[in-house]
Write a protein that holds these residues in place. Structure first.
Motif, PDB file in Angstrom:
ATOM      1  N   LEU A   3       0.816  -1.216   0.000  1.00 50.03           N
ATOM      2  CA  LEU A   3       0.000   0.000   0.000  1.00 50.03           C
ATOM      3  C   LEU A   3       0.852   1.269   0.000  1.00 50.03           C
ATOM      4  CD1 LEU A   3      -2.549  -1.185   2.720  1.00 50.03           C
ATOM      5  CD2 LEU A   3      -2.772  -1.359   0.235  1.00 50.03           C
ATOM      6  N   SER A   4       2.157   1.120  -0.043  1.00 52.09           N
ATOM      7  CA  SER A   4       3.049   2.267   0.097  1.00 52.09           C
ATOM      8  C   SER A   4       3.860   2.514  -1.170  1.00 52.09           C
ATOM      9  CB  SER A   4       4.007   2.013   1.272  1.00 52.09           C
ATOM     10  OG  SER A   4       5.066   2.942   1.264  1.00 52.09           O
ATOM     11  N   LYS A   5       3.743   3.719  -1.700  1.00 51.38           N
ATOM     12  CA  LYS A   5       4.538   4.108  -2.868  1.00 51.38           C
ATOM     13  C   LYS A   5       6.034   4.022  -2.548  1.00 51.38           C
ATOM     14  CE  LYS A   5       5.149   8.551  -4.577  1.00 51.38           C
ATOM     15  NZ  LYS A   5       4.658   9.842  -5.071  1.00 51.38           N
ATOM     16  N   GLY A   6       6.424   4.506  -1.371  1.00 49.94           N
ATOM     17  CA  GLY A   6       7.830   4.490  -0.969  1.00 49.94           C
ATOM     18  C   GLY A   6       8.375   3.084  -0.798  1.00 49.94           C
ATOM     19  N   ALA A   7       7.601   2.206  -0.152  1.00 50.84           N
ATOM     20  CA  ALA A   7       8.053   0.824   0.062  1.00 50.84           C
ATOM     21  C   ALA A   7       8.181   0.089  -1.273  1.00 50.84           C
ATOM     22  CB  ALA A   7       7.093   0.090   0.998  1.00 50.84           C
ATOM     23  N   LYS A   8       7.276   0.339  -2.196  1.00 52.43           N
ATOM     24  CA  LYS A   8       7.382  -0.286  -3.523  1.00 52.43           C
ATOM     25  C   LYS A   8       8.655   0.173  -4.231  1.00 52.43           C
ATOM     26  CE  LYS A   8       2.499  -0.097  -4.317  1.00 52.43           C
ATOM     27  NZ  LYS A   8       1.459   0.294  -5.247  1.00 52.43           N
ATOM     28  N   LEU A   9       8.963   1.449  -4.104  1.00 55.60           N
ATOM     29  CA  LEU A   9      10.178   1.996  -4.695  1.00 55.60           C
ATOM     30  C   LEU A   9      11.414   1.361  -4.048  1.00 55.60           C
ATOM     31  CD1 LEU A   9      11.672   4.018  -6.510  1.00 55.60           C
ATOM     32  CD2 LEU A   9      11.304   5.732  -4.738  1.00 55.60           C
ATOM     33  N   GLU A  10      11.400   1.249  -2.720  1.00 55.63           N
ATOM     34  CA  GLU A  10      12.523   0.636  -2.007  1.00 55.63           C
ATOM     35  C   GLU A  10      12.711  -0.820  -2.432  1.00 55.63           C
ATOM     36  OE1 GLU A  10      12.175   3.502   1.926  1.00 55.63           O
ATOM     37  OE2 GLU A  10      11.176   1.562   1.932  1.00 55.63           O
ATOM     38  N   LEU A  11      11.625  -1.551  -2.586  1.00 53.18           N
ATOM     39  CA  LEU A  11      11.711  -2.946  -3.031  1.00 53.18           C
ATOM     40  C   LEU A  11      12.300  -3.023  -4.440  1.00 53.18           C
ATOM     41  CD1 LEU A  11      11.169  -5.969  -2.634  1.00 53.18           C
ATOM     42  CD2 LEU A  11       8.831  -5.549  -3.443  1.00 53.18           C
ATOM     43  N   ASP A  12      11.891  -2.112  -5.306  1.00 53.85           N
ATOM     44  CA  ASP A  12      12.416  -2.082  -6.674  1.00 53.85           C
ATOM     45  C   ASP A  12      13.917  -1.804  -6.670  1.00 53.85           C
ATOM     46  OD1 ASP A  12      12.162  -2.231  -9.502  1.00 53.85           O
ATOM     47  OD2 ASP A  12      12.088  -0.048  -9.612  1.00 53.85           O
ATOM     48  N   VAL A  13      14.345  -0.835  -5.860  1.00 57.09           N
ATOM     49  CA  VAL A  13      15.771  -0.519  -5.755  1.00 57.09           C
ATOM     50  C   VAL A  13      16.527  -1.735  -5.219  1.00 57.09           C
ATOM     51  CG1 VAL A  13      17.482   0.878  -4.504  1.00 57.09           C
ATOM     52  CG2 VAL A  13      15.465   1.975  -5.509  1.00 57.09           C
ATOM     53  N   ALA A  14      16.006  -2.345  -4.154  1.00 61.89           N
ATOM     54  CA  ALA A  14      16.663  -3.514  -3.563  1.00 61.89           C
ATOM     55  C   ALA A  14      16.807  -4.639  -4.586  1.00 61.89           C
ATOM     56  CB  ALA A  14      15.881  -3.995  -2.339  1.00 61.89           C
ATOM     57  N   SER A  15      15.734  -4.946  -5.281  1.00 58.70           N
ATOM     58  CA  SER A  15      15.759  -6.018  -6.285  1.00 58.70           C
ATOM     59  C   SER A  15      16.754  -5.694  -7.396  1.00 58.70           C
ATOM     60  CB  SER A  15      14.367  -6.221  -6.885  1.00 58.70           C
ATOM     61  OG  SER A  15      13.461  -6.621  -5.891  1.00 58.70           O
ATOM     62  N   SER A  16      16.778  -4.447  -7.820  1.00 58.44           N
ATOM     63  CA  SER A  16      17.683  -4.025  -8.893  1.00 58.44           C
ATOM     64  C   SER A  16      19.146  -4.068  -8.465  1.00 58.44           C
ATOM     65  CB  SER A  16      17.335  -2.604  -9.345  1.00 58.44           C
ATOM     66  OG  SER A  16      16.032  -2.566  -9.876  1.00 58.44           O
ATOM     67  N   CYS A  17      19.391  -3.908  -7.174  1.00 61.35           N
ATOM     68  CA  CYS A  17      20.768  -3.869  -6.658  1.00 61.35           C
ATOM     69  C   CYS A  17      21.229  -5.209  -6.094  1.00 61.35           C
ATOM     70  CB  CYS A  17      20.880  -2.796  -5.574  1.00 61.35           C
ATOM     71  SG  CYS A  17      20.673  -1.117  -6.200  1.00 61.35           S
TER      72      CYS A  17
END
Length: 102
Positions: A76-90
């Protein structure tokens, strides 16, 4: 092995006391499991700083971690989704709250 784990979850538009409690509880669980938790509530910024400022500080902290721990309701969180995307990408390993609370 990098045992630092970034705690990610919904914060904005939620009861701040409840969110702080949820993140603190996650810290306790993660410490017990041998991790070094990184709590975004301790990112050095004032609570009322702009969302984008928080995201910059939080992502800087995240990329230094070996893991990200997604709290229940992160979807439900725009920020958490972004953090997950960054984590997965890194290449940061992803853990989900329900996975560890067995």
């Amino acid at each position: 092995m990098n045992k630092k784990v970034y705690i990610s979850g919904a914060i904005a538009h939620h009861d701040i006391k409840e969110r702080k409690q949820a993140f603190a509880e996650a810290e306790t669980v993660l410490k017990r499991l041998g991790f070094e938790p990184v709590n975004p509530f301790r990112n050095g910024l004032p609570e009322d700083a702009d969302w984008r400022e928080h995201m910059r500080a939080d992502i800087a902290n995240l990329v230094c971690c070996g893991y990200i721990y997604m709290l229940k309701g992160w979807e439900l969180s725009k920020g958490a989704k972004l953090e997950l995307d960054v984590a997965s990408s890194c290449g940061i390993k992803v853990l989900f709250e329900m996975t560890l609370n067995v």
